[in-house]
Motif scaffolding. Structure first.
Motif, PDB file in Angstrom:
ATOM      1  N   GLY A 115       0.794  -1.226   0.000  1.00 26.33           N
ATOM      2  CA  GLY A 115       0.000   0.000   0.000  1.00 26.33           C
ATOM      3  C   GLY A 115       0.823   1.271   0.000  1.00 26.33           C
ATOM      4  O   GLY A 115       2.039   1.234  -0.182  1.00 26.33           O
ATOM      5  N   MET A 117       1.644   5.350  -1.442  1.00 28.78           N
ATOM      6  CA  MET A 117       2.039   5.822  -2.772  1.00 28.78           C
ATOM      7  C   MET A 117       3.309   5.073  -3.214  1.00 28.78           C
ATOM      8  O   MET A 117       4.073   4.617  -2.369  1.00 28.78           O
ATOM      9  N   ALA A 168      -1.723  -0.806   3.805  1.00 29.53           N
ATOM     10  CA  ALA A 168      -1.909   0.638   3.995  1.00 29.53           C
ATOM     11  C   ALA A 168      -2.691   1.228   2.818  1.00 29.53           C
ATOM     12  O   ALA A 168      -2.138   1.969   2.007  1.00 29.53           O
ATOM     13  N   PHE A 169      -3.982   0.883   2.721  1.00 26.22           N
ATOM     14  CA  PHE A 169      -4.846   1.460   1.681  1.00 26.22           C
ATOM     15  C   PHE A 169      -5.811   2.479   2.282  1.00 26.22           C
ATOM     16  O   PHE A 169      -6.684   2.980   1.580  1.00 26.22           O
ATOM     17  N   GLY A 194      -3.412   1.917   7.838  1.00 28.92           N
ATOM     18  CA  GLY A 194      -3.665   3.325   7.463  1.00 28.92           C
ATOM     19  C   GLY A 194      -2.436   4.043   6.951  1.00 28.92           C
ATOM     20  O   GLY A 194      -1.725   3.537   6.077  1.00 28.92           O
ATOM     21  N   GLY A 195      -2.174   5.213   7.521  1.00 32.41           N
ATOM     22  CA  GLY A 195      -1.070   6.043   7.036  1.00 32.41           C
ATOM     23  C   GLY A 195       0.288   5.705   7.658  1.00 32.41           C
ATOM     24  O   GLY A 195       1.237   6.485   7.506  1.00 32.41           O
ATOM     25  N   ASP A 198       3.517   6.131   5.650  1.00 33.02           N
ATOM     26  CA  ASP A 198       3.835   7.547   5.387  1.00 33.02           C
ATOM     27  C   ASP A 198       4.616   8.148   6.556  1.00 33.02           C
ATOM     28  O   ASP A 198       5.572   8.893   6.369  1.00 33.02           O
ATOM     29  N   TYR A 199       4.181   7.825   7.778  1.00 32.26           N
ATOM     30  CA  TYR A 199       4.861   8.365   8.966  1.00 32.26           C
ATOM     31  C   TYR A 199       6.250   7.764   9.105  1.00 32.26           C
ATOM     32  O   TYR A 199       7.229   8.475   9.351  1.00 32.26           O
ATOM     33  N   ARG A 221      -2.430  16.639  13.658  1.00 34.18           N
ATOM     34  CA  ARG A 221      -2.774  16.163  12.311  1.00 34.18           C
ATOM     35  C   ARG A 221      -3.615  17.187  11.575  1.00 34.18           C
ATOM     36  O   ARG A 221      -3.452  17.397  10.380  1.00 34.18           O
ATOM     37  N   ARG A 228      -7.681  17.189   6.107  1.00 34.22           N
ATOM     38  CA  ARG A 228      -8.418  16.169   6.854  1.00 34.22           C
ATOM     39  C   ARG A 228      -9.638  16.722   7.569  1.00 34.22           C
ATOM     40  O   ARG A 228     -10.400  15.969   8.166  1.00 34.22           O
ATOM     41  N   ARG A 231     -12.923  15.015   7.066  1.00 32.04           N
ATOM     42  CA  ARG A 231     -13.019  13.698   7.695  1.00 32.04           C
ATOM     43  C   ARG A 231     -13.224  13.820   9.196  1.00 32.04           C
ATOM     44  O   ARG A 231     -13.883  13.002   9.818  1.00 32.04           O
TER      45      ARG A 231
HETATM   46  N1  UDP Z   1      -3.737   4.682  -0.029  1.00 30.67           N
HETATM   47  C1  UDP Z   1      -3.368   3.757  -0.998  1.00 30.67           C
HETATM   48  N2  UDP Z   1      -4.243   3.471  -2.012  1.00 30.67           N
HETATM   49  C2  UDP Z   1      -5.477   4.034  -2.066  1.00 30.67           C
HETATM   50  C3  UDP Z   1      -5.850   4.966  -1.070  1.00 30.67           C
HETATM   51  C4  UDP Z   1      -4.938   5.269  -0.051  1.00 30.67           C
HETATM   52  O1  UDP Z   1      -2.281   3.211  -0.962  1.00 30.67           O
HETATM   53  O2  UDP Z   1      -6.218   3.732  -2.997  1.00 30.67           O
HETATM   54  C5  UDP Z   1      -2.785   4.959   1.075  1.00 30.67           C
HETATM   55  C6  UDP Z   1      -2.328   6.390   1.246  1.00 30.67           C
HETATM   56  O3  UDP Z   1      -1.233   6.641   0.386  1.00 30.67           O
HETATM   57  C7  UDP Z   1      -1.927   6.393   2.720  1.00 30.67           C
HETATM   58  C8  UDP Z   1      -2.841   5.338   3.343  1.00 30.67           C
HETATM   59  O4  UDP Z   1      -3.440   4.649   2.274  1.00 30.67           O
HETATM   60  O5  UDP Z   1      -0.595   5.938   2.859  1.00 30.67           O
HETATM   61  C9  UDP Z   1      -4.007   5.821   4.173  1.00 30.67           C
HETATM   62  O6  UDP Z   1      -3.833   7.016   4.738  1.00 30.67           O
HETATM   63  P1  UDP Z   1      -4.957   7.639   5.681  1.00 30.67           P
HETATM   64  O7  UDP Z   1      -4.681   9.083   5.797  1.00 30.67           O
HETATM   65  O8  UDP Z   1      -6.325   7.245   5.238  1.00 30.67           O
HETATM   66  O9  UDP Z   1      -4.668   6.847   7.024  1.00 30.67           O
HETATM   67  P2  UDP Z   1      -4.783   7.336   8.546  1.00 30.67           P
HETATM   68  O10 UDP Z   1      -3.904   8.549   8.654  1.00 30.67           O
HETATM   69  O11 UDP Z   1      -6.212   7.603   8.776  1.00 30.67           O
HETATM   70  O12 UDP Z   1      -4.242   6.155   9.300  1.00 30.67           O
END
Ligand code: UDP
Length: 249
Positions: A115, A117, A168-169, A194-195, A198-199, A221, A228, A231
Motif C-alpha cells: 500500500g 504511494m 496501507a490502503f 492506514g497512514g 507515510d509516517y 494532524r 483532513r 473527515r
Molecule cells: N492509499 C493507498 N491506495 C489508495 C488509497 C490510499 O495506498 O487507494 C494509502 C495512502 O497513500 C496512505 C494510506 O493509504 O498511505 C491511508 O492514509 P490515511 O490518511 O487514510 O490513514 P490514517 O492517517 O487515517 O491512518
C-alpha cells in the motif's frame, strides 16, 4: 480457524467492537497467531472507523469479526472511560508496525508491506531495517485496492510467504481488502495500518511524543494535514453519540 481468543475482553462503542488489550498482550497474541499459522485479521479502531461503520454494515462486520480489534485513537480511549469499560492503554497502528519490526529482527518473522504511494512502502521497510538490523522484509508493493489488481497482488504476496502483512490502503478499503482475501492469502497476521508507512518513511510528520502522550495528536494532524478537516467533522458527532450511549449498543 480461531476467529479470536475466547479470553479477550471487549467493549462495543456504538455497536463497534474494541478489545481491551495492552500493547504487551497484543504482541503476545500476534506471536500466538503466527505460531498457529492460520490467518488472522487485525483492525486498528479509531473514532473515524466507528462512524464509518455506522453506515457501512460490511465494514462493521469485518471489525466485529476480526481476530483482534485494537484500540487505536485517543477518542476510543475516551469513549471506553465514558462507557465505564476502560481500555488499559492505546495500541496505535503506527507504533505496532515499529514494534513488530523489532520483533521480526529478534524472531525472524517475515513482514510484507502493501500500500501507500509508489516507493513509500519500500522506504518504510528500509527505515525499519536500518533501525532494527535483522528485521526481515519479505516484500513491498504499492498496489491498490482495485478489483482488477486483486488476484495479482494476492499471488505476489503468497509467493513470499510472509508471517505478517501490513496493508496501507486507508480505511475501510484496506480492512475490506484483507477480509476478502484473508483465506486465500494464508498469511497468519494481516493488519490494516492506514497512514503508518507515510509516517515511518517520513512522508508525513508524526506528532511529537509529548503531544501524542497528552492525546492531542489529532490536533497536530489537523494543523499539518488541514485537508483532513472534512473527515474530522465526524468527531464531534462521535463524542455526542457516545455521551448518549451505553457500552453495549
Ligand atoms: N492509499 C493507498 N491506495 C489508495 C488509497 C490510499 O495506498 O487507494 C494509502 C495512502 O497513500 C496512505 C494510506 O493509504 O498511505 C491511508 O492514509 P490515511 O490518511 O487514510 O490513514 P490514517 O492517517 O487515517 O491512518
Amino acid at each position: 480457524m480461531i476467529l479470536r481468543s475466547p479470553d479477550l475482553s471487549s467493549l462495543y462503542i456504538l455497536g463497534v467492537r474494541v478489545d481491551r488489550v495492552t500493547f504487551g498482550q497484543t504482541l503476545a497474541l500476534i506471536e500466538a497467531f503466527i505460531a498457529q499459522g492460520t490467518p488472522h485479521q487485525i483492525v486498528t479502531v479509531n473514532p473515524e472507523f466507528v462512524m464509518l461503520a455506522q453506515r457501512n454494515a460490511e465494514f462493521r462486520q469485518v471489525i466485529n469479526q476480526s481476530a483482534l480489534a485494537l484500540p487505536d485513537g485517543i477518542g476510543v480511549w475516551w469513549a471506553s472511560r465514558r462507557l465505564r469499560c476502560p481500555i488499559p492503554e492505546r495500541v496505535p497502528g503506527v507504533d505496532l508496525v515499529v514494534r513488530l519490526a523489532q520483533l521480526s529482527a529478534a524472531k525472524g518473522y517475515r513482514m510484507y508491506f502493501l500500500g501507500a504511494m509508489p516507493g513509500v512502502a519500500a522506504r518504510a521497510a528500509s527505515v525499519l531495517q536500518t533501525r532494527f538490523p535483522g528485521a526481515v522484509v519479505a516484500g513491498h508493493y504499492a498496489g491498490s485496492p482495485r478489483a482488477e489488481e486483486n488476484a495479482s497482488i494476492v499471488e505476489r504476496i503468497r509467493a513470499q510467504r510472509p508471517d505478517i502483512l501490513f496493508v496501507a490502503f486507508g480505511a475501510p478499503a484496506q480492512d475490506l481488502w484483507i477480509a476478502r482475501n484473508l483465506q486465500t492469502l494464508q498469511v497468519p497476521v494481516c493488519i490494516g495500518v492506514g497512514g503508518s508507512f507515510d509516517y515511518i518513511a517520513g512522508v508525513r510528520p508524526l506528532a511529537p511524543q509529548w503531544l501524542r502522550k497528552i492525546g492531542l495528536e489529532w490536533l497536530y494532524r489537523l494543523i499539518t494535514q488541514p485537508w483532513r478537516w472534512r473527515r474530522m467533522l465526524v468527531l464531534p458527532l462521535f463524542a455526542w453519540r457516545v455521551l448518549w450511549s451505553r457500552a453495549v449498543d
